[in-house]
Write an enzyme that holds these catalytic residues in place. Structure first.
Site, PDB file in Angstrom:
ATOM      1  N   GLU A  22      44.264  32.471  58.142  1.00  0.00           N
ATOM      2  CA  GLU A  22      44.731  31.083  58.030  1.00  0.00           C
ATOM      3  C   GLU A  22      45.139  30.873  56.577  1.00  0.00           C
ATOM      4  OE1 GLU A  22      46.167  29.523  60.421  1.00  0.00           O
ATOM      5  OE2 GLU A  22      45.748  30.629  62.020  1.00  0.00           O
ATOM      6  N   HIS A  25      48.375  32.344  55.589  1.00  0.00           N
ATOM      7  CA  HIS A  25      49.441  31.576  55.833  1.00  0.00           C
ATOM      8  C   HIS A  25      49.466  30.135  54.574  1.00  0.00           C
ATOM      9  CE1 HIS A  25      50.423  33.479  59.337  1.00  0.00           C
ATOM     10  NE2 HIS A  25      49.117  33.145  60.106  1.00  0.00           N
TER      11      HIS A  25
END
Length: 411
Positions: A22, A25
């Protein structure tokens, strides 16, 4: 107690891996100027959080993953007017692709770095070592001398059991058998079959030691064993030599820091191949997975959940099998990376596929002199998305239940 602690540590390592996914991202989105409102480790109620650079960072109560909330991932998302220019869907397709693939690239990078470390210092599987029952059977008939023979293969030696015939006859570990009573032996599979078919009692065994041929007389023991091709079949009296298989090649190898660079490339390809083969077997293993819940023995090749991976990783660590621990972690990251690239919503690959479909459709329309068809209507794709979520949830529940009721173990 150590196994519990190691299991918790392995689960934490998985959580860190997902969090780094994550983070990939997050960093890519911020680099391009997209609006990122939240980055959290875990789900559920917030334990603590803080704000920095317009993003809320924090930890939630349920440590089963994490998420990064990017504003405007689809044109159908509600976006604050002040953030419209920073909505993700407004950015060029290549930038959106980089953002969506960054999480997977982080996991691949993590797998590669860990693989290099394992190859350099800890050990990786020896690719020349037999990998299957067929490979083992095809090996030369090199033997390991046992201590005794037991009437029942299910129990260990006791002082009352007779000495292994091979030991009594003077054979040694590493000897390669070439014939029994004149019947030629070309590999270990032949050895097992020929000995089983011989009569218990005196036998003539030909072998080579250090390249020199020799012959010895052996008194084969009579034991009770099931058929070779049916371990659960009827037990019958067969001959036994009291030997096991001797594999000269080490099961694990290291390459040192420099040699590990090339080994990492080789083993990366091998890991991709293993991941692909494992993924192909998943549909055919669903029935066995279900049967393991209802009382059948657990097939070690059935799919497992994050809980199952943590249990195996913790067990391997408790046994000191650090190479296995690292290979499990590497394999998990490779599998998760490729899984996230599947062109299905809500996976990263689904968003990438739609972005490039839109780009291709616009390009074709421009070449044909037609109006730009615009963005894909995500709302129309919700039934398919929910179907993917439902199937994925059911599969996760099935593997989780099996891992709790009937987990896979190393020993």
């Amino acid at each position: 107690m150590s196994r519990v602690l190691f299991t918790m540590a392995f689960a934490l390592a998985i959580l860190v891996s997902v969090s780094l996914h994550e983070a990939g991202h997050l960093l890519a989105a911020k680099r391009f100027g997209m609006r990122v409102t939240q980055y959290f480790v875990g789900y559920g109620p917030t334990i603590f959080s803080w704000r920095r650079g317009g993003t809320e960072y924090g930890l939630k109560a349920i440590p089963l993953g994490g998420f990064c909330k990017i504003v405007g991932m689809t044109p159908d998302d509600d976006v604050d007017p002040a953030d419209q220019h920073r909505a993700m869907w407004r950015f060029p397709v290549w930038k959106r692709t980089v953002v969506m693939v960054s999480g997977v690239l982080v996991q691949f990078a993590l797998a590669i770095v860990t693989l290099w470390f394992a190859a350099a210092y800890v050990g990786v599987p020896n690719l020349d070592y037999p990998q299957s029952e067929a490979d083992l059977a095809a090996q030369p008939a090199a033997i390991t001398i046992g201590d005794c023979v037991t009437p029942d293969a299910a129990r260990s030696c006791t002082p009352a059991d007779p000495v292994a015939p091979a030991r009594a006859a003077g054979l040694r570990t590493g000897d390669v058998l070439t014939a029994v009573n004149g019947v030629p032996i070309t590999n270990y599979g032949d050895l097992v079959r020929v000995v089983r078919q011989a009569r218990p009692g005196p036998a003539e065994v030909a072998y080579t030691r250090d390249g020199q041929p020799a012959v010895v007389r052996v008194d084969l023991s009579a034991v009770r064993r099931p058929p070779l091709d049916s371990p659960a079949g009827p037990v019958a009296t067969v001959a036994a030599l009291g030997v096991g298989q001797h594999i000269a090649a080490p099961p694990e190898v290291t390459f040192g820091p420099a040699g590990a660079v090339g080994a990492t490339a080789t083993y990366s390809g091998w890991m991709v191949e293993q991941t692909y083969e494992s993924a192909k077997r998943i549909p055919s293993k669903i029935p066995a997975l279900w049967h393991s819940i209802t009382g059948a023995e657990r097939d070690p090749n059935t799919p497992i959940s994050v809980v199952g991976v943590s249990l195996i990783g913790g067990e391997a660590a408790a046994l000191g099998l650090w190479s296995a621990v690292l290979m499990i972690f590497i394999g998990l990251n490779v599998f998760m990376g490729f899984f996230n690239l599947l062109p299905l919503l809500p996976l990263d690959g689904g968003h990438i596929a739609i972005a490039w479909f839109e780009r291709a459709r616009s390009w074709v329309a421009a070449r044909l002199g037609r109006p730009d068809p615009g963005r894909v209507d995500y709302l129309k794709m919700m039934p398919m998305t929910y179907t993917v979520i439902l199937i994925g949830g059911a599969f996760t529940l099935l593997t989780l239940t099996a891992d709790i009721i009937n987990p896979i173990t190393i020993r």
